[in-house]
Motif scaffolding. Structure first.
Motif, PDB file in Angstrom:
ATOM      1  N   THR A  78       0.847  -1.108   0.445  1.00  9.69           N
ATOM      2  CA  THR A  78       0.141  -0.180  -0.128  1.00  9.69           C
ATOM      3  C   THR A  78       1.196   1.638   0.132  1.00  9.69           C
ATOM      4  OG1 THR A  78       0.481   0.370   2.389  1.00  9.69           O
ATOM      5  CG2 THR A  78      -1.822  -0.950   1.503  1.00  9.69           C
ATOM      6  N   TYR A  79       0.514   2.201  -0.236  1.00 10.47           N
ATOM      7  CA  TYR A  79       0.780   3.594  -0.364  1.00 10.47           C
ATOM      8  C   TYR A  79      -0.045   4.753   0.023  1.00 10.47           C
ATOM      9  CZ  TYR A  79      -1.151   4.717  -4.867  1.00 10.47           C
ATOM     10  OH  TYR A  79      -2.019   5.904  -5.946  1.00 10.47           O
ATOM     11  N   GLN A  80       1.136   5.647   0.545  1.00  9.78           N
ATOM     12  CA  GLN A  80      -0.258   7.125   1.249  1.00  9.78           C
ATOM     13  C   GLN A  80       0.431   7.926  -0.419  1.00  9.78           C
ATOM     14  OE1 GLN A  80       1.402   9.398   4.418  1.00  9.78           O
ATOM     15  NE2 GLN A  80      -0.897   9.712   5.054  1.00  9.78           N
ATOM     16  N   ASP A  81      -0.677   8.654  -0.916  1.00  6.49           N
ATOM     17  CA  ASP A  81      -0.277   9.751  -2.328  1.00  6.49           C
ATOM     18  C   ASP A  81      -0.188  10.821  -1.407  1.00  6.49           C
ATOM     19  OD1 ASP A  81      -3.433  10.002  -3.200  1.00  6.49           O
ATOM     20  OD2 ASP A  81      -2.758  10.627  -0.773  1.00  6.49           O
ATOM     21  N   LYS A  82      -0.640  11.855  -2.068  1.00  4.26           N
ATOM     22  CA  LYS A  82       0.188  13.501  -1.855  1.00  4.26           C
ATOM     23  C   LYS A  82      -1.201  13.242  -1.145  1.00  4.26           C
ATOM     24  CE  LYS A  82       2.298  15.180  -5.515  1.00  4.26           C
ATOM     25  NZ  LYS A  82       2.670  15.514  -6.594  1.00  4.26           N
ATOM     26  N   GLU A  83      -2.163  13.234  -1.164  1.00  2.04           N
ATOM     27  CA  GLU A  83      -3.584  13.887  -0.364  1.00  2.04           C
ATOM     28  C   GLU A  83      -4.027  13.393   0.414  1.00  2.04           C
ATOM     29  OE1 GLU A  83      -5.554  13.041  -3.680  1.00  2.04           O
ATOM     30  OE2 GLU A  83      -4.353  15.372  -4.115  1.00  2.04           O
ATOM     31  N   GLY A  84      -2.998  12.445   1.360  1.00  2.00           N
ATOM     32  CA  GLY A  84      -2.469  11.803   2.548  1.00  2.00           C
ATOM     33  C   GLY A  84      -3.544  10.354   2.649  1.00  2.00           C
ATOM     34  N   ASP A  85      -4.075   9.906   1.823  1.00  2.00           N
ATOM     35  CA  ASP A  85      -4.801   8.980   1.376  1.00  2.00           C
ATOM     36  C   ASP A  85      -4.306   7.623   1.459  1.00  2.00           C
ATOM     37  OD1 ASP A  85      -6.963  10.548  -0.282  1.00  2.00           O
ATOM     38  OD2 ASP A  85      -7.555  10.802   1.658  1.00  2.00           O
ATOM     39  N   TRP A  86      -4.211   6.374   2.085  1.00  2.00           N
ATOM     40  CA  TRP A  86      -3.616   5.489   1.778  1.00  2.00           C
ATOM     41  C   TRP A  86      -4.419   4.805   0.813  1.00  2.00           C
ATOM     42  CZ3 TRP A  86       0.501   3.425   3.641  1.00  2.00           C
ATOM     43  CH2 TRP A  86       1.272   3.925   4.652  1.00  2.00           C
ATOM     44  N   LEU A  87      -3.529   4.322  -0.028  1.00  2.00           N
ATOM     45  CA  LEU A  87      -4.014   3.349  -0.998  1.00  2.00           C
ATOM     46  C   LEU A  87      -3.754   2.078  -1.750  1.00  2.00           C
ATOM     47  CD1 LEU A  87      -4.638   6.434  -3.702  1.00  2.00           C
ATOM     48  CD2 LEU A  87      -6.678   5.221  -3.047  1.00  2.00           C
ATOM     49  N   ILE A  88      -4.248   1.183  -2.503  1.00  2.00           N
ATOM     50  CA  ILE A  88      -3.147   0.201  -3.137  1.00  2.00           C
ATOM     51  C   ILE A  88      -2.835  -0.519  -3.996  1.00  2.00           C
ATOM     52  CG2 ILE A  88      -3.310  -2.656  -3.404  1.00  2.00           C
ATOM     53  CD1 ILE A  88      -6.061  -2.448  -2.051  1.00  2.00           C
ATOM     54  N   ALA A  89      -1.575  -0.605  -4.223  1.00  2.00           N
ATOM     55  CA  ALA A  89      -0.885  -0.043  -5.288  1.00  2.00           C
ATOM     56  C   ALA A  89      -1.157  -0.692  -6.355  1.00  2.00           C
ATOM     57  CB  ALA A  89       0.865  -0.203  -4.954  1.00  2.00           C
ATOM     58  N   GLY A  90      -0.635  -0.553  -7.900  1.00  2.00           N
ATOM     59  CA  GLY A  90      -0.829  -1.108  -8.673  1.00  2.00           C
ATOM     60  C   GLY A  90      -2.085  -0.700  -9.019  1.00  2.00           C
ATOM     61  N   ASP A  91      -2.836   0.197  -8.154  1.00  2.00           N
ATOM     62  CA  ASP A  91      -5.086   0.086  -8.997  1.00  2.00           C
ATOM     63  C   ASP A  91      -4.378   1.316  -9.797  1.00  2.00           C
ATOM     64  OD1 ASP A  91      -6.553  -0.004  -5.879  1.00  2.00           O
ATOM     65  OD2 ASP A  91      -5.753  -1.442  -7.454  1.00  2.00           O
ATOM     66  N   VAL A  92      -3.181   2.242 -10.398  1.00  2.00           N
ATOM     67  CA  VAL A  92      -2.970   3.351 -10.879  1.00  2.00           C
ATOM     68  C   VAL A  92      -1.534   3.062 -12.014  1.00  2.00           C
ATOM     69  CG1 VAL A  92      -3.985   4.969  -9.569  1.00  2.00           C
ATOM     70  CG2 VAL A  92      -1.848   5.093  -9.574  1.00  2.00           C
ATOM     71  N   PRO A  93      -2.219   3.792 -13.341  1.00  2.00           N
ATOM     72  CA  PRO A  93      -0.393   3.314 -13.992  1.00  2.00           C
ATOM     73  C   PRO A  93       0.804   3.609 -12.698  1.00  2.00           C
ATOM     74  CG  PRO A  93      -2.081   4.508 -15.334  1.00  2.00           C
ATOM     75  CD  PRO A  93      -2.448   4.864 -13.728  1.00  2.00           C
TER      76      PRO A  93
END
Lengths: 209, 581
Positions: free
Chosen positions: A171-186
């Motif tokens: 998982t990764y934390q993006d610029k907005e501070g949200d945690w997302l699963i890696a691989g979902d976006v390019p």
């Protein structure tokens, strides 16, 4: 012992020393050292005596979860206001040459031109259950696969007693501070917004706020 | 016939076998005629502090010198403690040598301010100039280098070790004429911008004696193989950036090129390492004696794979990514290891980011019988570990330990680390250089003063409790030449009580300590052969005499106060009021 909540530093020895120095306004100030104590009063580092310094002023930073306590300094005379020093708060310490420091902080040679070169992007990687975080340079990878392979390699040593077949999610934390699963976006989008990584055991993903 | 009546040329011939400065100095003291003979045949001089003597004096005494080595700023300048403009200008020396040493062949400078003007003067005036080493220097640009390249017809060595070079556009490397075939060593690793690869390649091709080539980061990995095939005789190589897209053809080309370099003993560079490309160097590992991986941000497993193939390794510089496990592998494989430097990958983090502890160093001290030089950054230490290391390696010569958090105690007992460092100085009787860190009381200095009789350089930070600490060192360390101290509670008493000692040393640096301006003045007045310089960027130190002096640099000199002091440096000798501004 005083807790400093303002920007001025205590200086028991030299009350008039007002060099005007204080924490930089950078977010690092929120979680780095607090300076107190004159020479010699403070011999033992004791968790009980130290409390986190609450100087939240900016967005969450990489270090905020890990902050343990304060560090003490003998002298407040050397606080460096220079932004270029990166995270250094005492001039001359640790004793690392300036060009080496810049290399570590920015991942680049201080005078480096950018022609045809990758811009380093260092992010912190944590694995659930492992105390020591790692830092990797994302610019060395070009796909989720190569990244994942490298991370597996890196954290393999920490899986000594893990049961076989335990699955992990990156998982990764993006610029907005949200945690997302890696691989979902390019990959490119990922690279541009990733701030930090965390490897979670499957099943733990749902509990993320 | 007594030895003193031997003819001059015989004596001169005998002296020519004596290379060491110390021995030559002793010879010159035997009698007047030996002094005279010796000074006419000395070929190389080393001036550890460029302000200790004037260029004119040096040239007058030693008129036939061919090689000069100078050092400028104090060591702590490396860590930003010396403000810009402090000094260390080489131009006066070069101007003097242009006239006084027209046959000068070598110039080696460290921590000096070199200008393009200086470089141009060298190129113009010194017809037999062969070797230029600029180590941690600054103030010059590639324009100056272009002059050296163009006009020094017999240039053998150009080494820009860790210097700060301005790089305006212009291709200085192609200024080496086609007739230049004499290069033996070229180190441009510190240069920021690209150099013309074709010019570099042509230079490499026409210099058959090239032994050392240290490229800068801008040289891409894809081009490295090409260069190596043109110079398979290289003994020392610094790669450029060590990353490229993962392509089998690039890899096999590179591996093939490396396998053709049968003489390679030293590798460095490795910026931006992509681990997949590391195996390309495996073919040379068995012969490697020096490996500098201190820019390589690769993890322990890759480091272990590499290091395990280098049984002849004598010198390793590496980041703490190597971790204890990597050091264990090092200790098992590299039985010839003499020098280890472990640099921190994240010195400013609050917590360890790697699993590198005191254990790694203990293992290396156990496994490497020839280990004599250590620089180690870590986050925890124990007295036990230090005692073990000391007992394992009594032949240690340089021991520099940096526990990243100031005043960190023994992590097991929470005691100061006095006993541990005490063991180091007690067992390692030939110790010449020591850097302390961690929680330390005056006790450690008592040990140092008592046992460290061969110690020449001591670096101290955030240590000690009182003047007694400084006094132990100044009164006990018979061989002390350089002492540098930051953030310690040392004040006037020890300094004034040991004033005479300072004349036997090259220099003393004290910053953020408790020395008063009065004491500095007193010292300056008492000791005419010392320059007592106070550095204070916020104003004249005598305007706030109740405050301790911020930075103090004291050094012995035979030329009196220097005339190039900037506004923030005060020489507090007798006639400080008459200071030239």
């Amino acid at each position: 012992m005083e807790l400093q909540l303002g920007l001025a530093l205590p200086n028991h020895n030299n009350p008039s020393a007002g060099n005007g120095v204080g924490f930089k306004s950078r977010k690092d100030a929120a979680n780095k050292r607090s300076f107190q104590e004159a020479f010699g009063n403070y011999k033992i580092r004791d968790e009980l005596q130290m409390m986190p310094l609450l100087l939240w002023s900016g967005p969450p930073d990489e270090e905020d979860d890990d902050r343990k306590g304060q560090k003490k300094r003998n002298s407040c005379n050397n606080i460096n206001k220079n932004e270029e020093e990166g995270e250094e708060l005492v001039v001359g310490w640790p004793p690392i040459q300036s060009w080496r420091k810049k290399l570590l902080l920015h991942g680049q040679h201080p005078q480096q031109g950018q022609v045809g070169r990758r811009v380093s992007k260092f992010v912190k990687v944590k694995m659930e259950g492992v105390g020591i975080a790692r830092k990797i340079n994302l610019s060395l990878y070009n796909s989720f696969e190569t990244l994942a392979n490298s991370l597996i390699h890196m954290f393999a040593t920490y899986q000594k007693s893990e049961k076989r077949g335990v699955r992990y999610t990156l998982t990764y934390q993006d610029k907005e501070g949200d945690w997302l699963i890696a691989g979902d976006v390019p990959w490119q989008t990922f690279i541009e917004s990733v701030q930090r990584l965390e490897i979670l055991r499957c099943g733990a993903v749902e509990s993320r706020p | 016939m007594s030895y003193s009546s031997l003819p001059e040329d015989v004596l001169e011939h005998v002296f020519s076998f004596v290379q060491s400065d110390k021995d030559r100095n002793v010879i010159s003291l035997v009698c007047k005629s030996w002094y005279e003979i010796e000074r006419w045949c000395r070929r190389r001089i080393f001036v550890g502090n460029c302000y200790a003597v004037s260029p004119r004096m040096a040239i007058r005494r030693f008129p036939e010198v061919r090689s000069v080595e100078l050092k400028g700023k104090p060591h702590f300048a490396d860590f930003n403690l010396v403000p810009e403009g402090w000094g260390g200008y080489v131009y006066p020396w070069i101007r003097a040598m242009a006239g006084g040493y027209p046959w000068l062949e070598e110039l080696k400078l460290k921590r000096m301010v070199v200008t393009d003007e200086s470089l141009e003067l060298i190129a113009k005036s010194l017809k037999n100039f062969k070797v230029l080493v600029l180590s941690s220097c600054e103030g010059f640009s590639t324009h100056g280098l272009a002059a050296i390249a163009a006009d020094c017809k017999n240039l053998k060595e150009l080494d820009l070790w860790e210097s700060d070079v301005e790089d305006p556009s212009g291709n200085w490397l192609s200024k080496f004429p086609d007739t230049c075939t004499s290069l033996v060593s070229l180190n441009i690793a510190c240069l920021g911008s690209e150099v013309s690869f074709s010019a570099l390649e042509r230079l490499v091709v026409r210099c058959p004696n090239l032994r050392t080539l240290r490229l800068n980061r801008a040289v891409p990995l894809e081009k490295l193989a090409h260069l190596l095939r043109q110079a398979p005789q290289l003994v020392e190589l610094g790669t450029g950036t060590y990353s490229a897209d993962l392509r089998p053809d690039i890899f096999s080309n590179l591996a093939g090129a490396f396998s053709g370099c049968k003489e390679l003993k030293s590798l460095s560079g490795f910026w931006d390492v992509v681990p997949a490309y590391l195996p390309a160097v495996y073919s040379v590992c068995s012969g490697l004696t020096t490996l500098n991986l201190s820019y390589a941000t690769i993890q322990s497993p890759d480091l272990i794979k590499l290091v395990s193939q280098c049984p002849k390794l004598q010198c390793l510089w590496v980041l703490d990514y190597i971790e204890d496990s990597g050091l264990e592998a090092l200790a098992a494989t590299c039985k010839d290891l003499r020098e280890l430097r472990v640099f921190p990958s994240e010195p400013f983090g609050d917590e360890p980011n790697v699993s590198l502890t005191e254990q790694g160093l203990v293992l290396v001290s156990e496994g490497c019988p020839k280990l004599e030089s250590v620089l180690y950054f870590c986050r925890r230490m124990s007295n036990d570990a230090l005692v073990t290391i000391a007992k394992n390696r009594p032949s240690m010569i340089r021991f520099r330990l940096c526990i990243i958090d100031p005043q960190t105690p023994d992590y097991l007992t929470l005691e100061p680390l006095d006993v541990g460092f005490g063991a180091i100085v007690q067992h390692c009787k030939d110790l010449r250089r020591l850097s302390l860190s961690g929680l330390l009381t005056d006790r450690v200095f008592e040990y140092i003063g008592t046992y460290a009789k061969k110690l020449e350089m001591l670096s101290v930070a955030f240590a000690g409790e009182s003047d007694l600490g400084l006094h132990h060192v100044l009164s006990g360390c018979d061989s002390l030449r350089k002492l540098e101290i930051m953030d310690c509670p040392f004040g006037d008493k020890a300094l004034l009580a040991n004033a005479a000692k300072l004349e036997t040393m090259r220099s003393l640096w004290m910053s953020s300590c408790s020395v008063s301006f009065e004491a500095c003045k007193l010292l300056g007045q008492k000791m005419p052969r010392l320059n007592v310089e106070v550095i204070d960027e916020s104003g004249p130190p005598d305007s706030r005499p109740e405050l301790p002096v911020k930075k103090l640099y004291i050094y012995r000199t035979v030329t009196g106060r220097r005339i190039d002091m900037p506004g923030f440096v005060w020489n507090v000798g007798e006639d400080s009021a008459l200071r030239l501004s």
